[in-house]
Design a protein around this motif. Structure first.
Motif, PDB file in Angstrom:
ATOM      1  N   UNK A  37       0.862  -1.177   0.000  1.00  0.00           N
ATOM      2  CA  UNK A  37       0.000   0.000   0.000  1.00  0.00           C
ATOM      3  C   UNK A  37       0.901   1.229   0.000  1.00  0.00           C
ATOM      4  N   UNK A  38       0.750   2.089  -0.986  1.00  0.00           N
ATOM      5  CA  UNK A  38       1.575   3.281  -1.108  1.00  0.00           C
ATOM      6  C   UNK A  38       1.057   4.354  -0.148  1.00  0.00           C
ATOM      7  N   UNK A  39       1.881   4.710   0.815  1.00  0.00           N
ATOM      8  CA  UNK A  39       1.491   5.674   1.831  1.00  0.00           C
ATOM      9  C   UNK A  39       2.326   6.937   1.676  1.00  0.00           C
ATOM     10  N   UNK A  40       1.683   8.069   1.498  1.00  0.00           N
ATOM     11  CA  UNK A  40       2.381   9.342   1.364  1.00  0.00           C
ATOM     12  C   UNK A  40       2.522  10.059   2.692  1.00  0.00           C
ATOM     13  N   UNK A  41       1.693   9.718   3.663  1.00  0.00           N
ATOM     14  CA  UNK A  41       1.725  10.404   4.945  1.00  0.00           C
ATOM     15  C   UNK A  41       1.173   9.449   5.999  1.00  0.00           C
ATOM     16  N   UNK A  42       1.358   9.794   7.274  1.00  0.00           N
ATOM     17  CA  UNK A  42       0.811   8.978   8.338  1.00  0.00           C
ATOM     18  C   UNK A  42      -0.712   9.009   8.288  1.00  0.00           C
ATOM     19  N   UNK A  82     -11.978  -2.726  12.902  1.00  0.00           N
ATOM     20  CA  UNK A  82     -10.794  -2.597  13.750  1.00  0.00           C
ATOM     21  C   UNK A  82     -10.058  -1.323  13.373  1.00  0.00           C
ATOM     22  N   UNK A  83      -9.049  -0.995  14.130  1.00  0.00           N
ATOM     23  CA  UNK A  83      -8.285   0.224  13.860  1.00  0.00           C
ATOM     24  C   UNK A  83      -7.020  -0.102  13.080  1.00  0.00           C
ATOM     25  N   UNK A  84      -6.524   0.856  12.324  1.00  0.00           N
ATOM     26  CA  UNK A  84      -5.261   0.697  11.616  1.00  0.00           C
ATOM     27  C   UNK A  84      -4.452   1.977  11.756  1.00  0.00           C
ATOM     28  N   UNK A  85      -3.155   1.831  11.567  1.00  0.00           N
ATOM     29  CA  UNK A  85      -2.254   2.974  11.640  1.00  0.00           C
ATOM     30  C   UNK A  85      -1.147   2.791  10.613  1.00  0.00           C
ATOM     31  N   UNK A  86      -1.136   3.626   9.588  1.00  0.00           N
ATOM     32  CA  UNK A  86      -0.103   3.591   8.559  1.00  0.00           C
ATOM     33  C   UNK A  86       0.934   4.661   8.871  1.00  0.00           C
ATOM     34  N   UNK A  87       2.188   4.277   8.847  1.00  0.00           N
ATOM     35  CA  UNK A  87       3.266   5.199   9.178  1.00  0.00           C
ATOM     36  C   UNK A  87       4.311   5.228   8.066  1.00  0.00           C
ATOM     37  N   UNK A 123      14.502  -3.978   7.016  1.00  0.00           N
ATOM     38  CA  UNK A 123      14.510  -4.836   8.193  1.00  0.00           C
ATOM     39  C   UNK A 123      13.385  -4.461   9.157  1.00  0.00           C
ATOM     40  N   UNK A 124      13.121  -3.173   9.276  1.00  0.00           N
ATOM     41  CA  UNK A 124      12.013  -2.731  10.127  1.00  0.00           C
ATOM     42  C   UNK A 124      10.687  -3.272   9.603  1.00  0.00           C
ATOM     43  N   UNK A 125      10.501  -3.214   8.284  1.00  0.00           N
ATOM     44  CA  UNK A 125       9.274  -3.759   7.695  1.00  0.00           C
ATOM     45  C   UNK A 125       9.194  -5.265   7.918  1.00  0.00           C
ATOM     46  N   UNK A 126      10.344  -5.934   7.844  1.00  0.00           N
ATOM     47  CA  UNK A 126      10.366  -7.386   8.052  1.00  0.00           C
ATOM     48  C   UNK A 126       9.971  -7.734   9.485  1.00  0.00           C
ATOM     49  N   UNK A 127      10.456  -6.965  10.440  1.00  0.00           N
ATOM     50  CA  UNK A 127      10.110  -7.199  11.838  1.00  0.00           C
ATOM     51  C   UNK A 127       8.612  -7.010  12.064  1.00  0.00           C
ATOM     52  N   UNK A 128       8.049  -5.966  11.452  1.00  0.00           N
ATOM     53  CA  UNK A 128       6.617  -5.715  11.615  1.00  0.00           C
ATOM     54  C   UNK A 128       5.792  -6.849  11.014  1.00  0.00           C
TER      55      UNK A 128
END
Length: 282
Positions: A37-42, A82-87, A123-128
């Protein structure tokens, strides 16, 4: 064109492409498991999905209709939510620009550093992804020992039956997922190693001549466990590229302490149905 430091800034197209390439490590499986998912902002909010019970329930319903008679009426339940949070994630590594670029080959240093910075983000994305998939509380689970055909021996022990256990999970998954079939499998590195050595797994290997018995030969882990992926994919009836092996290694200690290397993915297996069109996961 003059060779200047300004031409080596990590905003030029060459380094931008290298940074993007840093996100494409073969042993990282974040890319491809779930739709991007292409996210431009939080962005944060509430997701909503249809409750499958009303359209999978025919108890007490008679949809036969005579001419002029009213139609059978269905019930509607509140949708799942449910809730979601894109960062947005970003990382940078400083370079000492006081060095003479002609002597120190700063252009190559910039290229390597840009890729390293991108790797941190990856690596951060992999951990998530690992925390999402390998946290049992996030999913409905069942003890394989209680399933028909499921064994009770760990796969790295004598008598372990990983393929039979996987098939037992497959046999009930569609019931738990409202008729959806498993189309994605994620396997931790240690589990993949154990499966390669399993007598049940190595009993047959796919070849151009069909399945051929190879008996005591341990499956190789070359080409990102290609043989094991093919074996599991054939059992599950899914494409080989939907079987992922989590092979990433990371440092679990702070940079001021001694290095402590460990597998990023734990010894677990995740099965799911991923709808790449609507980004829904069962």
């Amino acid at each position: 064109m003059a060779y200047t430091r300004s031409g080596q800034r990590p905003v030029n197209p060459h380094l931008a492409s290298l940074a993007a390439a840093g996100l494409s490590q073969n042993y990282l499986c974040d890319q491809g498991v779930l739709p991007a998912i292409d996210v431009k902002d939080n962005i944060s909010g509430v997701w909503i999905a249809d409750n499958p019970r009303p359209y999978n329930n025919i108890v007490g319903k008679d949809i036969r209709r005579g001419r002029g008679a009213p139609r059978s009426k269905g019930q509607r339940q509140d949708p799942l939510n449910g809730t979601f949070n894109m960062e947005v994630f970003a990382h940078e590594i400083p370079i000492d620009l006081q060095q003479d670029p002609m002597v120190e080959l700063l252009d190559r240093l910039d290229a390597r550093t840009a890729t390293q910075a991108a790797r941190i983000v990856k690596l951060e994305a992999e951990v998530r992804l690992r925390d999402l998939l390998f946290t049992a509380a996030n999913w409905t689970s069942a003890d394989v020992t209680a399933l028909p055909g499921g064994g009770g021996t760990q796969w790295n022990q004598a008598g372990g039956t990983p393929l039979s256990d996987i098939n037992a999970v497959k046999s009930i998954f569609h019931t738990m997922a409202w008729g959806e079939q498993i189309n994605t499998v994620v396997i931790g590195y240690d589990v993949a190693i154990a499966m390669n050595a399993s007598t049940e797994v190595r009993g047959y290997a796919a070849s151009i001549m069909g399945d051929s018995g190879i008996g005591s030969v341990v499956l190789p882990s070359s080409n990102d466990f290609a043989g094991l992926k093919a074996r599991v994919a054939k059992l599950m009836g899914i494409p080989t590229n939907r079987v992922f092996i989590g092979s990433a290694v990371h440092d679990t200690a702070s940079l001021s302490a001694s290095v402590s290397k460990a597998n990023l993915w734990s010894d677990k297996v995740w099965f799911g149905h991923v709808d790449t069109a609507s980004a829904m996961v069962n």
